[in-house]
Structure formats: C-alpha cells, structure tokens
Write a protein that holds these residues in place. Structure first.
Motif, mmCIF file in Angstrom:
data_model
loop_
_atom_site.group_PDB
_atom_site.id
_atom_site.type_symbol
_atom_site.label_atom_id
_atom_site.label_comp_id
_atom_site.label_asym_id
_atom_site.label_seq_id
_atom_site.Cartn_x
_atom_site.Cartn_y
_atom_site.Cartn_z
ATOM 1 N N THR A 1 0.214 13.332 7.658
ATOM 2 C CA THR A 1 -0.665 12.372 7.000
ATOM 3 C C THR A 1 -0.607 12.554 5.487
ATOM 4 N N TYR A 2 -0.478 11.427 4.784
ATOM 5 C CA TYR A 2 -0.437 11.427 3.328
ATOM 6 C C TYR A 2 -1.521 10.485 2.800
ATOM 7 N N ASP B 1 0.825 -1.202 0.000
ATOM 8 C CA ASP B 1 0.000 0.000 0.000
ATOM 9 C C ASP B 1 0.858 1.251 0.000
ATOM 10 N N VAL B 2 2.093 1.119 0.488
ATOM 11 C CA VAL B 2 3.005 2.256 0.588
ATOM 12 C C VAL B 2 4.381 1.838 0.070
ATOM 13 N N GLN C 1 -5.209 6.245 3.940
ATOM 14 C CA GLN C 1 -4.599 7.420 4.555
ATOM 15 C C GLN C 1 -3.564 6.938 5.561
ATOM 16 N N TRP C 2 -2.330 7.428 5.427
ATOM 17 C CA TRP C 2 -1.249 6.939 6.267
ATOM 18 C C TRP C 2 -0.597 8.077 7.039
ATOM 19 N N PRO D 1 -3.557 8.881 -0.921
ATOM 20 C CA PRO D 1 -3.096 8.325 -2.192
ATOM 21 C C PRO D 1 -2.448 9.394 -3.074
ATOM 22 N N LEU E 1 7.914 9.118 -1.382
ATOM 23 C CA LEU E 1 7.012 8.006 -1.095
ATOM 24 C C LEU E 1 5.819 8.007 -2.040
ATOM 25 N N ARG F 1 -1.525 3.061 9.142
ATOM 26 C CA ARG F 1 -2.721 3.412 8.395
ATOM 27 C C ARG F 1 -3.755 4.025 9.341
ATOM 28 N N VAL G 1 1.789 6.551 -1.921
ATOM 29 C CA VAL G 1 0.683 5.920 -1.200
ATOM 30 C C VAL G 1 -0.295 5.417 -2.251
ATOM 31 N N HIS G 2 -0.470 4.114 -2.317
ATOM 32 C CA HIS G 2 -1.352 3.520 -3.325
ATOM 33 C C HIS G 2 -2.804 3.490 -2.868
ATOM 34 N N ARG G 3 -3.006 3.326 -1.572
ATOM 35 C CA ARG G 3 -4.368 3.274 -1.058
ATOM 36 C C ARG G 3 -4.370 3.570 0.433
#
Length: 303
Positions: free
Chosen positions: A280-281, A224-225, A265-266, A283, A259, A301, A261-263
């Motif tokens: 927070t980043y 996902d990241v 909120q991280w 997609p 970085l 996440r 982010v594919h999916r």
C-alpha cells in the motif's frame, strides 16, 4: 598623375555601402538555405532508382511525376511529414533526419511532403500558455486507417467525428493526454513524443478526448496515480484514476519502477485481479519501488 573627379570620390561611400549590403544579404540568404530542410526520395528500396530532392513543401507529387513512386528516402535535415494523399491529407507520418532504406507501409504511396517547422520559428503565438504540440491519431493499429491530426485540445471527439476510433498514435510534438471519456475523464494516459502502434486495450477504440499537458503533467493532471517505467520518474508514463485489474490492458504489466500517488491510499499487487504480494502506498513520490519494481500487475484504491 591621374586626377580623380569629385563625383567619383562621392560615389565610393555609396559603392561601399552597396557592396556591404550585398554581402550581408548573401550571408543571410546562405544561412537560410543551409538551415532549410532537405529530403531526397528514391523510386526503389536501398536508395536506388530515380531520385527527387525536396527543399520546400510539395502538396502534390503528381506534378513532378513522382506520385506513389517513393520506396526509400534520406532526410538530410529537418523533420518531414509524408502523406498518402495530395494536400497533406490521408494517412501521414513524420520522419526525422536519417536514412530509410525502405518505407514499408508508405512504399509507393506518398503523394505529398512538407517540412514540419516549429511555430516559434515563425514568431507566431503558441497555444496553451507557450506549449505547442501535434498528435496524429489512427483508426487502426500500426499507424494505419483513417487519421486525425490535432494541434490543440479536443474535449469531445464526437465533434471531429472520431469518437472511440483511435487505435494507434504518433506524437509529433509535445506531450498529450488521451482519455476514454469526453471532458478528459475516465481512463487517461500521457504520451510523450514517439510512435505508439497500439494504444492498448485500455484506450484502443475508446479515446474520446485529448489535450496537451506540461512535460510533468503539472497543472492539467486528472489522474490519482502515475506509473513510470524507469526509476526517477522517467521512461514511459501511465496515468490512472480508477481501479485497474490487469495492467496488460494498458501495455504496462510488470513495467512500473517508480510511481506518484496524488491522492488516496492505493494497493499495488504483483498479479492481475489484486493477487500475489501487495503493498500500500499513500500520497507521495516513490522514485524506486524496490522489491515491487517491474512486478506490478494490478492496483486499486483502498480509501
């Protein structure tokens, strides 16, 4: 006046043709010899002592009287795989063109050697829709211990009797994704060509599957990241699917400078256990991290 018989005149085209064919064959043969790999082994450090030059695969150095005697070498051309045991078995490593005044862990332990030739040079089919690759996995750090070499995906290391065994790796060709669980799940990380003397606590002794991936991980990504050690999505890459309390476990603490982010909120934080400053980043692709560059130690996440 000299008279030349008709038979001699008829022979000239044939003679010319034979000479032409011979010249062409000689040119092709010379090119083949020039492009072949060449390796010279020396019995002492610093390119000293007895020497032996190889230009073809040698599965058994015992026959040449050079078994377990090499202490230094010069790879004049090509990329060569050197192995401790005959028949290219045991612990192996690949060396590119260059001078190696000492062989360290391979000192007086080489029993076989062969040039690594890309599959396309033979016109053979390539796996994975055109991708080709090779990775060597080792049961101990620093490319030591028992080893397994892979050329194709392995979704369950139990089948090759190497589950949860890999501690270090050498990626010889292609980019490989190593995962902690079978079926390319769990903690995964992508390794580009190079020597990795320690897979880190996140994967060391936990690898259960491996597969070839595209250079950018496209089409086969499970993470996902993705974290990158250099801006612009370059340098070393770490692929994650789960919350990570301490990037030190992956040898990636304070290293991320870009970085993806594919999916989801991280949240990315400066300290381990999600402490310190956090950002927070969602997609997207973040080619530069600004104030968070080279300062991320944990991530999780949020949703």
């Amino acid at each position: 006046m000299v008279t030349i018989g008709a038979s001699h005149i008829e022979d000239r085209p044939m003679l010319t043709s034979r000479i032409t064919i011979a010249l062409l064959f000689g040119a092709v043969f010379s090119h083949a010899v020039a492009s072949a790999g060449e390796l010279t082994l020396f019995s002492r450090d610093g390119f000293d002592g007895r020497e032996m030059t190889l230009r073809s695969a040698t599965p058994n150095l015992v026959e040449s009287g050079f078994n377990d005697r090499a202490s230094s070498m010069i790879v004049r051309s090509g990329r060569w795989e050197l192995c401790e045991d005959v028949g290219f078995e045991g612990r192996c490593a690949v060396y590119g063109q260059g001078e190696y005044p000492t062989l360290e862990r391979f000192n007086d332990r080489i029993s076989s050697a062969r040039e690594i030739v890309p599959e396309r040079a033979h016109g053979g089919a390539r796996p994975h829709g055109g991708k080709r690759g090779m990775i060597a996995l080792f049961s101990a750090r620093a490319l030591d211990g028992d080893a397994r070499r892979l050329r194709r995906d392995a979704d369950d290391f139990s089948e090759i009797d190497f589950n949860d065994s890999a501690a270090s790796a050498q990626v010889i060709e292609g980019s490989w994704q190593l995962c902690s669980d079978a079926g390319f799940r769990g903690t995964c990380r992508i390794f580009a060509p190079g020597r990795y003397e320690d897979l880190g606590r996140g994967l060391r002794g936990r690898v259960s599957s491996a597969r070839l991936v595209d250079e950018d991980g496209g089409g086969r990504r499970e993470g996902d990241v993705e974290l990158f050690s250099s801006s612009g999505f370059s340098g070393q890459r770490l692929v994650l699917r789960e919350d990570t309390r301490d990037l030190t476990d992956f040898g990636f603490n304070d290293r991320a400078d870009a970085l993806i982010v594919h999916r989801g909120q991280w949240e990315f934080c400066q300290h381990a256990d999600f402490g310190g400053r956090c950002m927070t980043y969602g997609p997207g692709r973040y080619e530069r991290l600004g104030p968070m560059g080279n300062m991320i130690s944990s991530l999780r996440r949020l949703r």
